[in-house]
Design a protein around this motif. Structure first.
Motif, PDB file in Angstrom:
ATOM      1  N   GLU A 218       0.829  -1.209   0.000  1.00  0.00           N
ATOM      2  CA  GLU A 218       0.000   0.000   0.000  1.00  0.00           C
ATOM      3  C   GLU A 218       0.861   1.256   0.000  1.00  0.00           C
ATOM      4  O   GLU A 218       0.538   2.249  -0.687  1.00  0.00           O
ATOM      5  CB  GLU A 218      -0.910  -0.021   1.231  1.00  0.00           C
ATOM      6  N   MET A 219       1.954   1.189   0.767  1.00  0.00           N
ATOM      7  CA  MET A 219       2.876   2.333   0.790  1.00  0.00           C
ATOM      8  C   MET A 219       3.451   2.592  -0.601  1.00  0.00           C
ATOM      9  O   MET A 219       3.504   3.736  -1.069  1.00  0.00           O
ATOM     10  CB  MET A 219       4.008   2.052   1.780  1.00  0.00           C
ATOM     11  N   GLU A 220       3.863   1.536  -1.284  1.00  0.00           N
ATOM     12  CA  GLU A 220       4.431   1.676  -2.616  1.00  0.00           C
ATOM     13  C   GLU A 220       3.392   2.165  -3.617  1.00  0.00           C
ATOM     14  O   GLU A 220       3.686   3.004  -4.487  1.00  0.00           O
ATOM     15  CB  GLU A 220       5.020   0.334  -3.062  1.00  0.00           C
ATOM     16  N   GLU A 221       2.169   1.684  -3.493  1.00  0.00           N
ATOM     17  CA  GLU A 221       1.108   2.122  -4.406  1.00  0.00           C
ATOM     18  C   GLU A 221       0.770   3.599  -4.174  1.00  0.00           C
ATOM     19  O   GLU A 221       0.498   4.333  -5.125  1.00  0.00           O
ATOM     20  CB  GLU A 221      -0.126   1.249  -4.217  1.00  0.00           C
ATOM     21  N   ARG A 222       0.785   4.023  -2.898  1.00  0.00           N
ATOM     22  CA  ARG A 222       0.561   5.442  -2.617  1.00  0.00           C
ATOM     23  C   ARG A 222       1.667   6.299  -3.224  1.00  0.00           C
ATOM     24  O   ARG A 222       1.414   7.391  -3.741  1.00  0.00           O
ATOM     25  CB  ARG A 222       0.482   5.692  -1.112  1.00  0.00           C
ATOM     26  N   ARG A 223       2.897   5.787  -3.166  1.00  0.00           N
ATOM     27  CA  ARG A 223       4.006   6.519  -3.788  1.00  0.00           C
ATOM     28  C   ARG A 223       3.785   6.664  -5.294  1.00  0.00           C
ATOM     29  O   ARG A 223       3.981   7.753  -5.864  1.00  0.00           O
ATOM     30  CB  ARG A 223       5.325   5.784  -3.534  1.00  0.00           C
ATOM     31  N   ILE A 224       3.344   5.601  -5.930  1.00  0.00           N
ATOM     32  CA  ILE A 224       3.114   5.639  -7.380  1.00  0.00           C
ATOM     33  C   ILE A 224       1.984   6.613  -7.705  1.00  0.00           C
ATOM     34  O   ILE A 224       2.069   7.399  -8.657  1.00  0.00           O
ATOM     35  CB  ILE A 224       2.798   4.218  -7.899  1.00  0.00           C
ATOM     36  N   VAL A 225       0.914   6.552  -6.899  1.00  0.00           N
ATOM     37  CA  VAL A 225      -0.206   7.474  -7.128  1.00  0.00           C
ATOM     38  C   VAL A 225       0.253   8.913  -6.921  1.00  0.00           C
ATOM     39  O   VAL A 225      -0.113   9.816  -7.691  1.00  0.00           O
ATOM     40  CB  VAL A 225      -1.377   7.135  -6.176  1.00  0.00           C
ATOM     41  N   ARG A 226       1.061   9.139  -5.908  1.00  0.00           N
ATOM     42  CA  ARG A 226       1.508  10.495  -5.583  1.00  0.00           C
ATOM     43  C   ARG A 226       2.380  11.067  -6.700  1.00  0.00           C
ATOM     44  O   ARG A 226       2.220  12.239  -7.073  1.00  0.00           O
ATOM     45  CB  ARG A 226       2.293  10.466  -4.265  1.00  0.00           C
ATOM     46  N   ILE A 227       3.270  10.261  -7.248  1.00  0.00           N
ATOM     47  CA  ILE A 227       4.113  10.780  -8.317  1.00  0.00           C
ATOM     48  C   ILE A 227       3.282  11.035  -9.567  1.00  0.00           C
ATOM     49  O   ILE A 227       3.539  11.973 -10.322  1.00  0.00           O
ATOM     50  CB  ILE A 227       5.293   9.805  -8.608  1.00  0.00           C
ATOM     51  N   GLY A 228       2.235  10.218  -9.783  1.00  0.00           N
ATOM     52  CA  GLY A 228       1.334  10.474 -10.914  1.00  0.00           C
ATOM     53  C   GLY A 228       0.576  11.776 -10.739  1.00  0.00           C
ATOM     54  O   GLY A 228       0.422  12.560 -11.692  1.00  0.00           O
ATOM     55  N   GLU A 229       0.082  12.020  -9.504  1.00  0.00           N
ATOM     56  CA  GLU A 229      -0.615  13.279  -9.233  1.00  0.00           C
ATOM     57  C   GLU A 229       0.316  14.476  -9.402  1.00  0.00           C
ATOM     58  O   GLU A 229      -0.094  15.539  -9.900  1.00  0.00           O
ATOM     59  CB  GLU A 229      -1.178  13.246  -7.814  1.00  0.00           C
ATOM     60  N   SER A 230       1.567  14.306  -8.998  1.00  0.00           N
ATOM     61  CA  SER A 230       2.536  15.396  -9.140  1.00  0.00           C
ATOM     62  C   SER A 230       2.790  15.704 -10.610  1.00  0.00           C
ATOM     63  O   SER A 230       2.924  16.870 -10.996  1.00  0.00           O
ATOM     64  CB  SER A 230       3.847  15.027  -8.445  1.00  0.00           C
ATOM     65  N   MET A 231       2.855  14.647 -11.422  1.00  0.00           N
ATOM     66  CA  MET A 231       3.040  14.868 -12.864  1.00  0.00           C
ATOM     67  C   MET A 231       1.827  15.584 -13.464  1.00  0.00           C
ATOM     68  O   MET A 231       1.972  16.444 -14.336  1.00  0.00           O
ATOM     69  CB  MET A 231       3.276  13.537 -13.571  1.00  0.00           C
ATOM     70  N   LYS A 232       0.656  15.248 -12.982  1.00  0.00           N
ATOM     71  CA  LYS A 232      -0.542  15.941 -13.446  1.00  0.00           C
ATOM     72  C   LYS A 232      -0.508  17.411 -13.010  1.00  0.00           C
ATOM     73  O   LYS A 232      -0.851  18.316 -13.786  1.00  0.00           O
ATOM     74  CB  LYS A 232      -1.774  15.247 -12.882  1.00  0.00           C
ATOM     75  N   THR A 233      -0.099  17.643 -11.762  1.00  0.00           N
ATOM     76  CA  THR A 233       0.042  19.020 -11.285  1.00  0.00           C
ATOM     77  C   THR A 233       1.074  19.770 -12.111  1.00  0.00           C
ATOM     78  O   THR A 233       0.904  20.962 -12.409  1.00  0.00           O
ATOM     79  CB  THR A 233       0.457  19.024  -9.801  1.00  0.00           C
ATOM     80  N   PHE A 234       2.140  19.072 -12.486  1.00  0.00           N
ATOM     81  CA  PHE A 234       3.185  19.658 -13.320  1.00  0.00           C
ATOM     82  C   PHE A 234       2.589  20.212 -14.612  1.00  0.00           C
ATOM     83  O   PHE A 234       2.935  21.309 -15.054  1.00  0.00           O
ATOM     84  CB  PHE A 234       4.224  18.571 -13.622  1.00  0.00           C
ATOM     85  N   ALA A 235       1.682  19.450 -15.201  1.00  0.00           N
ATOM     86  CA  ALA A 235       1.033  19.910 -16.438  1.00  0.00           C
ATOM     87  C   ALA A 235      -0.002  20.999 -16.138  1.00  0.00           C
ATOM     88  O   ALA A 235      -0.131  21.964 -16.903  1.00  0.00           O
ATOM     89  CB  ALA A 235       0.386  18.735 -17.151  1.00  0.00           C
ATOM     90  N   ASP A 236      -0.745  20.838 -15.025  1.00  0.00           N
ATOM     91  CA  ASP A 236      -1.797  21.803 -14.702  1.00  0.00           C
ATOM     92  C   ASP A 236      -1.223  23.189 -14.407  1.00  0.00           C
ATOM     93  O   ASP A 236      -1.831  24.208 -14.743  1.00  0.00           O
ATOM     94  CB  ASP A 236      -2.614  21.311 -13.500  1.00  0.00           C
ATOM     95  N   VAL A 237      -0.052  23.226 -13.763  1.00  0.00           N
ATOM     96  CA  VAL A 237       0.578  24.514 -13.461  1.00  0.00           C
ATOM     97  C   VAL A 237       0.849  25.277 -14.745  1.00  0.00           C
ATOM     98  O   VAL A 237       0.617  26.491 -14.839  1.00  0.00           O
ATOM     99  CB  VAL A 237       1.882  24.297 -12.665  1.00  0.00           C
TER     100      VAL A 237
END
Length: 578
Positions: A218-237
Motif C-alpha cells: 500500500e505504501m508503494e502504491e501510494r508513492r506511485i499514485v503520488r508521483i502520478g498526481e505530481s506529474m498531473k500538477t506539473f502539467a496543470d501549473v
C-alpha cells in the motif's frame, strides 16, 4: 493479488524495490526543481530584454514612442514583461505544489518504510528463534532416547550375568527406568515445542508477513499514485497560465493591429513641418545682354567698394546668392537647412522660440503653454488642500495652528501669479504665430533675429560646393546661375537685415600674401584675422579682417586656431547641408 501471499519469500527484494521507488521520487523532485530554476532564469532574461529596449525617460528616444508603430513595440515590451511574470508564477507554483509537498512526503515515506521493514525483520527474527528452540528440543529428545536405549541394554546385560550381584542389577534397572522417564519428558517437550513452532510459523507466513507486506504494498502504491498526481500538477501549473499568456499574445496582436501608417505619416509631417513655402521658379537669364556678375556682400569686391549692384531674392528678402555654390543646389539646401538647423541649437535658443521655423515654433509654444497650465493646476490643487487644512485647524485648534499654513499659501499664490503671467506671455507669442495678432515691430524682430543669422549661416555653409577659384573665374555651369530669385513670402520680413557669417576661430598670417585676384584678400606677415570658413580641400581658407573686408587666402600662408564650440556647430551645419 497480494505481496504477502505472492512474495512471501522476497523480503530482501521488496526492500530493494521500495528503496528504488524512493530514489525515483527524489529524482523527479530534482527534475522539477531544475525546471523551476529554468523558468526563473527565463523570466529574468525576458524581463532584462524588455527593460533593455524600453525607452529611456526624459530622452529623445522617449519622444519617438508617440508613433503607433513604436507604441505597438512598447506594448509588446510590456506584454513580454507580463509574459515573464507568468513563468515566475509557474516556478512558484511548482515549488510550492510539487517540490515542497513531495519533499515532505519523501520524509514521511522513508519513516513509514523503515517502520514496516523493522516489523518484518522482527517477525523474521521471532520465527527463527522458534525454529532454534524446536531444533534444541528435538536434539535433546534424540539424545535422551539414545541414553535410555543404552541404559536398557546395560540393565539387560547385568541381569543376564550370574556373576553380578543383585544390588548391581537393581541399580542398573533403576538407571534404565530413569533414562526412559527422561526420554518421555523430552518427547513431551519436543511435541509441545513442535506444536508451538508450527503455530508460530503458520501465523508468520499467513498472518504477520502478509500484513506487513500488504502495508508495504500500500505504501508503494501510494508513492506511485503520488508521483502520478505530481506529474498531473506539473502539467496543470503550465495549463493554468496558458490563458494569461494567451491574453499577453492577444494584446501583442491587438497592438500590432493598432498600427496606423497614415497616422504615423501625418505625425511625421507635424513633427518636422517648418511652415516655409517651397522656392519658386528660377527666372530666365538673358545672356545676350551685357550684365554684371553677382557676388556676395562679403566678397573682396565689396570690401574694395567697387559699387557693384547685387541681385536680391524676390520680394523684401535681402538673402544673397553666395559665390562658390554649385548649380541647382542652393534652393534644396536652403529648404533643408531652414527645416533642420533649428534642431541643432534649439537648447540655446531664445525664450519665444523665434529661432525655430513657424510650424515648429507654434508647436513648441503650445507645448510650453500646456506645461505651464499643468503647473498652475498643480499649484492650485496644493493651495486648495492647504485651504481645507486651514479650515480644519480653525474649527479644531487642537489639531494645529491655522497661521502655520499662511506662509505656504502666500508662496503658492505668488507662484500661481507668476505662472499665469508666463502663460499670458507664451499665449501672446502663440497668437502671433497663428496670425491672431499683428507681427512684431521692427525693433522686436531685431531683438530676436537669431533665426535670421542662422539662415544666413546656413546659406554660406553651402558655399563649399561652389565650383570656383579665388580669382573669381566661373565655369560654364556657374555662368548659368549668376542670379536666382525666390518668391517672397510673409516670412521674408524677418530677413530684412542680413547678418555676416559667424567666426569659427582666428588665424595668424605666416607670410605676406598679396591678393591680386577677385575673391582674395591681402594679408601681412604676423597679422591676426578671423576665420569664417575652413579649407574644403581646395587649399584656400576664408577669413575676415573687419565687417567690410573678407576673402580667401592660401591655407599654407596662415596658422589657424579654431574655436571648438563654433567648429562643432559649423561641422554640424556642413553635415546637414551635405
Amino acid at each position: 493479488m497480494s505481496w504477502g501471499t505472492e512474495l512471501w519469500d522476497q523480503f530482501d527484494n521488496l526492500e530493494k524495490h521500495t528503496q528504488w521507488g524512493i530514489d525515483v521520487l527524489e529524482k523527479y523532485i530534482k527534475f522539477v526543481k531544475e525546471r523551476t530554476e529554468i523558468e526563473l532564469s527565463y523570466a529574468k532574461q525576458l524581463r532584462n530584454l524588455s527593460k533593455k529596449y524600453q525607452p529611456k525617460k526624459n530622452s529623445k528616444e522617449e519622444e519617438e514612442y508617440r508613433y503607433t508603430s513604436t507604441k505597438a513595440f512598447l506594448a509588446t515590451l510590456n506584454e513580454m514583461n507580463d509574459y515573464a511574470g507568468q513563468h515566475e508564477v509557474i516556478s512558484e507554483n511548482m515549488t510550492s505544489l510539487i517540490t515542497g509537498e513531495l519533499t515532505r512526503y519523501v520524509q514521511e515515506l522513508k519513516q513509514e518504510r523503515k517502520s514496516h521493514f523493522h516489523d518484518g525483520r522482527k517477525a523474521q527474527q521471532h520465527i527463527e528463534t522458534c525454529w532454534k528452540q524446536l531444533e534444541a528440543s528435538k536434539r535433546r529428545f534424540e539424545r535422551d532416547c539414545k541414553e535410555a536405549d543404552r541404559a536398557q541394554q546395560y540393565f539387560e546385560k547385568m541381569d543376564a550375568d550370574i556373576n553380578v550381584t543383585k544390588a548391581d542389577v537393581e541399580k542398573a534397572r533403576q538407571q534404565a527406568q530413569l533414562r526412559h522417564q527422561m526420554a518421555e519428558d523430552s518427547k513431551a517437550e519436543y511435541c509441545s515445542t513442535l506444536q508451538k513452532f508450527n503455530s508460530e510459523q503458520h501465523d508468520h507466513y499467513y498472518t504477520h508477513i502478509p500484513n506487513i507486506f500488504q502495508k508495504i504494498q500500500e505504501m508503494e502504491e501510494r508513492r506511485i499514485v503520488r508521483i502520478g498526481e505530481s506529474m498531473k500538477t506539473f502539467a496543470d501549473v503550465d495549463r493554468q497560465v496558458i490563458p494569461i499568456i494567451g491574453k499577453c499574445l492577444d494584446e501583442i496582436t491587438k497592438a500590432a493591429e493598432s498600427i496606423d501608417h497614415k497616422n504615423d505619416s501625418q505625425m511625421v509631417i507635424e513633427a518636422f513641418k517648418s511652415g516655409f513655402e517651397p522656392p519658386g521658379d528660377v527666372d530666365f537669364e538673358d545672356f545676350t545682354q551685357p550684365m554684371k556678375r553677382t557676388v556676395s556682400e562679403s566678397s573682396l569686391s565689396n570690401s574694395r567698394g567697387d559699387g557693384k549692384s547685387e541681385p536680391k531674392f524676390g520680394g523684401k528678402s535681402k538673402g544673397k546668392l553666395w559665390p562658390f555654390i554649385k548649380k541647382n543646389k542652393l534652393s534644396l539646401k536652403l529648404i533643408t537647412l531652414n527645416t533642420q538647423v533649428w534642431s541643432l541649437i534649439e537648447g540655446a535658443g531664445p525664450e519665444d522660440f523665434s529661432n525655430l521655423p513657424p510650424e515648429q515654433r507654434r508647436k513648441k509654444l503650445q507645448q510650453k503653454v500646456d506645461e505651464l497650465n499643468k503647473d498652475i493646476q498643480k499649484e492650485m490643487d496644493q493651495r486648495d488642500a492647504l485651504t481645507k487644512m486651514k479650515d480644519v485647524y480653525i474649527k479644531n485648534p487642537q489639531m494645529g495652528d491655522p497661521a502655520s499654513v499662511d506662509h505656504r499659501l502666500a508662496e503658492l499664490g505668488q507662484n500661481i501669479e507668476k505662472l499665469r503671467l508666463e502663460v499670458q506671455k507664451f499665449e501672446g507669442w502663440l497668437a502671433e504665430v497663428e496670425g491672431r495678432l499683428p507681427m512684431r515691430t521692427e525693433q522686436a524682430r531685431r531683438q530676436s533675429g537669431l533665426y535670421e543669422a542662422q539662415n544666413t549661416s546656413a546659406v554660406n555653409s553651402c558655399a563649399q560646393d561652389r565650383e570656383s577659384s579665388p580669382d573669381g573665374s566661373y565655369t560654364e555651369e556657374q555662368s548659368q546661375e549668376t542670379e536666382m530669385k525666390v518668391p517672397a513670402t510673409d516670412f521674408d520680413d524677418e530677413f530684412d537685415d542680413e547678418e555676416p557669417l559667424p567666426t569659427i576661430g582666428t588665424c595668424k598670417a605666416l607670410y605676406t600674401f598679396e591678393g591680386q585676384n577677385e575673391g582674395t584678400i591681402s594679408v601681412a606677415e604676423g597679422e591676426m584675422l578671423y576665420v569664417i570658413e575652413e579649407d574644403k580641400g581646395d587649399g584656400w581658407t576664408r577669413i575676415r579682417r573687419n565687417e567690410d573686408e573678407e576673402g580667401y587666402v592660401p591655407t599654407s600662408y596662415v596658422e589657424v586656431y579654431l574655436d571648438k564650440n563654433a567648429k562643432d556647430v559649423y561641422k554640424s551645419l556642413q553635415k546637414i547641408s551635405e
